[in-house]
Enzyme design. Structure first.
Site, PDB file in Angstrom:
ATOM      1  N   THR A  67       0.821  -1.218   0.000  1.00  8.00           N
ATOM      2  CA  THR A  67       0.000   0.000   0.000  1.00  8.00           C
ATOM      3  C   THR A  67       0.853   1.266   0.000  1.00  8.00           C
ATOM      4  O   THR A  67       0.466   2.276  -0.580  1.00  8.00           O
ATOM      5  CB  THR A  67      -0.944  -0.014   1.224  1.00  8.00           C
ATOM      6  OG1 THR A  67      -1.864  -1.076   1.045  1.00  8.00           O
ATOM      7  CG2 THR A  67      -1.709   1.285   1.377  1.00  8.00           C
ATOM      8  N   THR A 113       1.793  -4.356   4.145  1.00  8.34           N
ATOM      9  CA  THR A 113       1.577  -4.693   5.560  1.00  8.34           C
ATOM     10  C   THR A 113       1.082  -6.126   5.753  1.00  8.34           C
ATOM     11  O   THR A 113       1.302  -6.722   6.807  1.00  8.34           O
ATOM     12  CB  THR A 113       0.531  -3.746   6.199  1.00  8.34           C
ATOM     13  OG1 THR A 113      -0.703  -3.887   5.493  1.00  8.34           O
ATOM     14  CG2 THR A 113       0.986  -2.314   6.198  1.00  8.34           C
ATOM     15  N   ASP A 114       0.418  -6.656   4.725  1.00  5.72           N
ATOM     16  CA  ASP A 114      -0.288  -7.937   4.923  1.00  5.72           C
ATOM     17  C   ASP A 114       0.629  -9.076   5.367  1.00  5.72           C
ATOM     18  O   ASP A 114       0.251  -9.884   6.213  1.00  5.72           O
ATOM     19  CB  ASP A 114      -1.011  -8.350   3.634  1.00  5.72           C
ATOM     20  CG  ASP A 114      -2.212  -7.464   3.337  1.00  5.72           C
ATOM     21  OD1 ASP A 114      -2.623  -6.703   4.235  1.00  5.72           O
ATOM     22  OD2 ASP A 114      -2.743  -7.542   2.216  1.00  5.72           O
ATOM     23  N   SER A 123       1.834  -7.682  -0.984  1.00  4.56           N
ATOM     24  CA  SER A 123       2.686  -8.651  -0.286  1.00  4.56           C
ATOM     25  C   SER A 123       2.041 -10.028  -0.130  1.00  4.56           C
ATOM     26  O   SER A 123       2.746 -11.009   0.114  1.00  4.56           O
ATOM     27  CB  SER A 123       3.123  -8.096   1.070  1.00  4.56           C
ATOM     28  OG  SER A 123       2.017  -7.903   1.919  1.00  4.56           O
TER      29      SER A 123
END
Ligand code: ASP
Length: 335
Positions: free
Chosen positions: A23, A98-99, A67
């Site tokens: 993101t 972030t995932d 990710s």
């Protein structure tokens, strides 16, 4: 003690920024496309003019993916890029989605064991959204990466002005900006204005692993009430190289599922982790059928303090480098 960027360096500091997607590198897409990956390392850095004042910057694009699409080979490529960058940089910052940041942070802590700070950062909000957190996170990550006190502290993650030990972090919220947690331990430091403050030093006994080029098929099965023994049999009938179980409590499964797991563990590595999110698997408390003592007797391997996601990464790396059962057991003793 003020640990400011540059304190311990007589030459100008040098920072290398590696971008991998996520993101932090996304802006609004057109029409129904949703968020689209558009920003490369150079534009990420350009959005934070304060970086110029910190160090000589070099930007490198390693990957450009959400990710969740990262493969083990991608993670290994990020580790190589970080090690490469560390040859000429005082600090390395990696921007990431972030995932699955937690899997990469954990893997890098085993693949890239170097003194030079490797700092991962990310964003929950795209660059075009109100309250975009990417630029502030990138600046804080750069300050930490250039801080002499960060040397030798292993892979770090900087988000929301908090410094976390890479192997401990997890994404703990699906959308709010404060999404990361190292519970039950917490951050090891913070960034206040331009000051980097460490309160704690991580103690890491993580083994040094290598990526051997294979992508072992290693599903995670979460168990709980209603798990059918046939689920394990169906998995066992497929072409899997190993299995990771995410189990209730300290590593407990239904009594009628345990025999099928034991049969599978005679053939392939079967690792069990606690699904609680803290603590570790026990080994000498519950001997009933399906209890952790029973599972260990049947040949299953306790993941100890690793959750199932991290156990899978460790297991895949070990299998990728051709590790046999004895090596896998020995390494899992270290977690
Ligand atoms: N989908 C994004 C990712 O690549 C989410 C994020 O970065 O926050 O992980």
């Amino acid at each position: 003690m003020p640990n400011r960027p540059g304190d311990a360096f007589s030459k100008p500091s040098r920072l290398i920024l590696l971008s991998t997607g996520g993101t932090i590198a996304m802006t609004a897409g057109a029409g129904l496309d949703g968020a689209a990956l558009k920003l490369r390392a150079a534009s990420l850095a350009a959005a934070v003019p304060q970086l110029e004042g910190l160090a000589a910057l070099e930007m490198r694009d390693v990957l450009a993916k959400p990710s969740a699409s990262f493969t083990l080979a991608d993670i290994a490529a990020i580790a190589r890029a970080a090690e490469d960058a560390a040859k000429t940089a005082d600090g390395v910052v990696i921007t990431h989605g972030t995932d699955t940041l937690e899997e990469t942070a954990f893997a890098l802590a085993m693949l890239a064991q170097i003194e030079t700070p490797i700092v991962l950062t990310a964003a929950m909000r795209r660059s075009d959204q109100p309250g975009a957190d990417g630029p502030a996170n990138l600046l804080a990550a750069a300050r930490v990466a250039l801080c002499p006190a960060a040397r030798g502290k292993g892979v770090l993650v900087v988000v929301d002005d908090e410094i976390h030990a890479g192997p401990l972090i997890r994404k703990a919220h699906s959308f709010r900006p404060h999404a990361f947690s190292s519970l039950p331990f917490g951050p090891i430091g913070y960034v206040a204005e331009e000051r980097v403050r460490f309160a704690l030093a991580p103690i890491s006994h993580l083994p040094k692993l290598a990526y051997g080029g294979r992508a072992p098929v290693t599903p995670i099965l979460e168990a709980g009430p209603g798990l059918e023994p046939r689920t394990v049999e169906a998995l066992a009938a497929g072409a899997i190289d190993a299995l990771v179980l995410s189990l209730p409590g300290a590593g407990h499964v239904a009594a009628d599922v345990a025999p099928a797991l034991g049969v599978l563990a005679e053939r392939i590595p079967v690792v069990f982790a606690s699904r609680t999110g803290a603590g570790e698997t026990l080994r000498a408390s519950y001997g009933y059928p399906g209890g952790e003592m029973d599972l260990i007797r049947r040949g299953l391997i306790p993941a100890q303090a690793l959750d199932a996601r991290k156990a899978r990464i460790a297991l895949q790396l070990l299998l990728s480098e051709g590790g046999d059962l004895a090596r896998i057991r020995a390494v899992f003793e270290l977690f």
